[in-house]
Design a protein around this motif. Structure first.
Motif, mmCIF file in Angstrom:
data_model
loop_
_atom_site.group_PDB
_atom_site.id
_atom_site.type_symbol
_atom_site.label_atom_id
_atom_site.label_comp_id
_atom_site.label_asym_id
_atom_site.label_seq_id
_atom_site.Cartn_x
_atom_site.Cartn_y
_atom_site.Cartn_z
ATOM 1 N N CYS A 1 -5.234 -5.450 -5.202
ATOM 2 C CA CYS A 1 -4.829 -4.053 -5.401
ATOM 3 C C CYS A 1 -5.581 -3.493 -6.595
ATOM 4 C CB CYS A 1 -3.330 -3.963 -5.697
ATOM 5 S SG CYS A 1 -2.271 -4.725 -4.452
ATOM 6 N N ILE A 2 -5.791 -2.181 -6.580
ATOM 7 C CA ILE A 2 -6.313 -1.464 -7.745
ATOM 8 C C ILE A 2 -5.142 -0.636 -8.261
ATOM 9 C CG2 ILE A 2 -7.948 0.244 -8.595
ATOM 10 C CD1 ILE A 2 -9.794 -0.569 -6.265
ATOM 11 N N ILE A 3 -4.777 -0.859 -9.512
ATOM 12 C CA ILE A 3 -3.591 -0.205 -10.070
ATOM 13 C C ILE A 3 -3.949 0.523 -11.362
ATOM 14 C CG2 ILE A 3 -1.961 -1.822 -9.029
ATOM 15 C CD1 ILE A 3 -1.856 -3.200 -11.836
ATOM 16 N N THR A 4 -3.054 1.445 -11.764
ATOM 17 C CA THR A 4 -3.298 2.204 -12.993
ATOM 18 C C THR A 4 -2.362 1.804 -14.123
ATOM 19 O OG1 THR A 4 -1.880 3.960 -12.166
ATOM 20 C CG2 THR A 4 -4.248 4.213 -11.827
ATOM 21 N N GLU A 5 -1.166 1.382 -13.809
ATOM 22 C CA GLU A 5 -0.205 0.965 -14.839
ATOM 23 C C GLU A 5 0.249 -0.449 -14.527
ATOM 24 O OE1 GLU A 5 2.871 3.786 -15.923
ATOM 25 O OE2 GLU A 5 1.712 5.355 -14.912
ATOM 26 N N ASP B 1 0.828 -1.198 0.000
ATOM 27 C CA ASP B 1 0.000 0.000 0.000
ATOM 28 C C ASP B 1 0.869 1.258 0.000
ATOM 29 O OD1 ASP B 1 -2.627 1.019 -0.155
ATOM 30 O OD2 ASP B 1 -2.626 1.471 1.988
ATOM 31 N N ILE B 2 1.867 1.285 0.868
ATOM 32 C CA ILE B 2 2.769 2.447 0.925
ATOM 33 C C ILE B 2 3.497 2.626 -0.403
ATOM 34 C CG2 ILE B 2 4.907 3.313 1.974
ATOM 35 C CD1 ILE B 2 3.888 2.046 4.634
ATOM 36 N N SER B 3 4.018 1.531 -0.952
ATOM 37 C CA SER B 3 4.802 1.605 -2.196
ATOM 38 C C SER B 3 3.953 2.038 -3.388
ATOM 39 C CB SER B 3 5.456 0.256 -2.496
ATOM 40 O OG SER B 3 6.323 -0.102 -1.453
ATOM 41 N N LEU B 4 2.755 1.467 -3.525
ATOM 42 C CA LEU B 4 1.886 1.825 -4.645
ATOM 43 C C LEU B 4 1.421 3.276 -4.552
ATOM 44 C CD1 LEU B 4 -0.253 -1.432 -4.939
ATOM 45 C CD2 LEU B 4 1.365 -0.562 -6.642
ATOM 46 N N ILE B 5 1.078 3.721 -3.351
ATOM 47 C CA ILE B 5 0.644 5.111 -3.176
ATOM 48 C C ILE B 5 1.789 6.077 -3.447
ATOM 49 C CG2 ILE B 5 -0.134 6.808 -1.454
ATOM 50 C CD1 ILE B 5 -1.899 4.517 -0.281
ATOM 51 N N ASP B 6 2.989 5.768 -2.903
ATOM 52 C CA ASP B 6 4.157 6.635 -3.131
ATOM 53 C C ASP B 6 4.502 6.762 -4.606
ATOM 54 O OD1 ASP B 6 4.387 7.162 -0.444
ATOM 55 O OD2 ASP B 6 6.131 5.868 -0.120
ATOM 56 N N ALA B 7 4.342 5.677 -5.356
ATOM 57 C CA ALA B 7 4.660 5.686 -6.790
ATOM 58 C C ALA B 7 3.488 6.195 -7.625
ATOM 59 C CB ALA B 7 5.058 4.287 -7.239
ATOM 60 N N ASN B 8 2.376 6.509 -6.975
ATOM 61 C CA ASN B 8 1.186 7.002 -7.653
ATOM 62 C C ASN B 8 0.655 5.981 -8.671
ATOM 63 O OD1 ASN B 8 -0.699 9.008 -7.570
ATOM 64 N ND2 ASN B 8 0.246 10.230 -9.203
ATOM 65 N N LEU B 9 0.714 4.690 -8.273
ATOM 66 C CA LEU B 9 0.274 3.614 -9.162
ATOM 67 C C LEU B 9 -1.013 2.944 -8.698
ATOM 68 C CD1 LEU B 9 3.705 1.919 -9.911
ATOM 69 C CD2 LEU B 9 2.327 3.279 -11.473
ATOM 70 N N GLY B 10 -1.449 3.210 -7.474
ATOM 71 C CA GLY B 10 -2.663 2.575 -6.987
ATOM 72 C C GLY B 10 -2.624 2.370 -5.495
#
Length: 169
Positions: free
Chosen positions: A66-70, A34-43
């Motif tokens: 997870c919900i992701i964008t890329e 969660d922290i990593s995806l949010i920090d990278a703005n990926l989900g």
């Protein structure tokens, strides 16, 4: 707005509810992803479930959703986070599907283990029956040597394999 995907990270379990360590692993993986995806703005992480596998009711799994964008960047990030954090990277499977659509997940990553019998430069000799077009010792049919090599690579590193072709009459 970019397209969204569902991504699931799956760990095998030995029981339906998992052990104390499985519960610890679940909590830590969710936190780190969660922290990593949010920090990278990926989900972000959307939740989890633990229990029987749909594909095989005799097996159990932990699924972290997870919900992701890329898709590609998110998979690479998740693999790196799990490997660097030593969260049983060798046991994971990662699959995705388009968000908001009722489709099946597509497997995107599954850690390949080298079978112990092929370690330490053990040479596997395969005899290919060209006339019958069969993989010797199995029921896999093939069209050419490229297909056979692809099949072999799925199980062992190619550097451990020696292929011996029969002489053509």
């Amino acid at each position: 707005m970019s397209e969204k995907f569902w991504l699931v990270v799956q760990y095998p379990l030995k029981s339906e509810k998992g052990s104390q360590r499985d519960n610890w692993l679940r909590d830590k993986v969710i936190e780190y992803l969660d922290i990593s995806l949010i920090d990278a703005n990926l989900g972000c992480v959307d939740g989890f479930d633990m229990g029987k596998c749909i594909s095989d009711p005799k097996k159990y799994a932990l699924n972290i959703f997870c919900i992701i964008t890329e898709e590609e960047r998110s998979i690479a990030l998740i693999k790196r986070v799990l490997k660097d954090s030593r969260f049983d990277y060798t046991r994971i499977k990662i699959a995705t599907m388009p968000y908001g659509k009722e489709e099946t997940y597509s497997l995107k990553f599954s850690y390949k283990r080298v079978l112990p019998i092929f370690r330490y430069s053990t040479v596997l000799t395969l005899e290919l029956q060209l006339h019958r077009k069969q993989f010797s010792g199995g029921s896999h049919e093939f069209c050419d040597i490229k297909t056979v090599i692809t099949l072999i690579e799925a199980y062992v590193p190619l550097s451990s394999v020696r292929v011996r072709l029969p002489s053509v009459p």
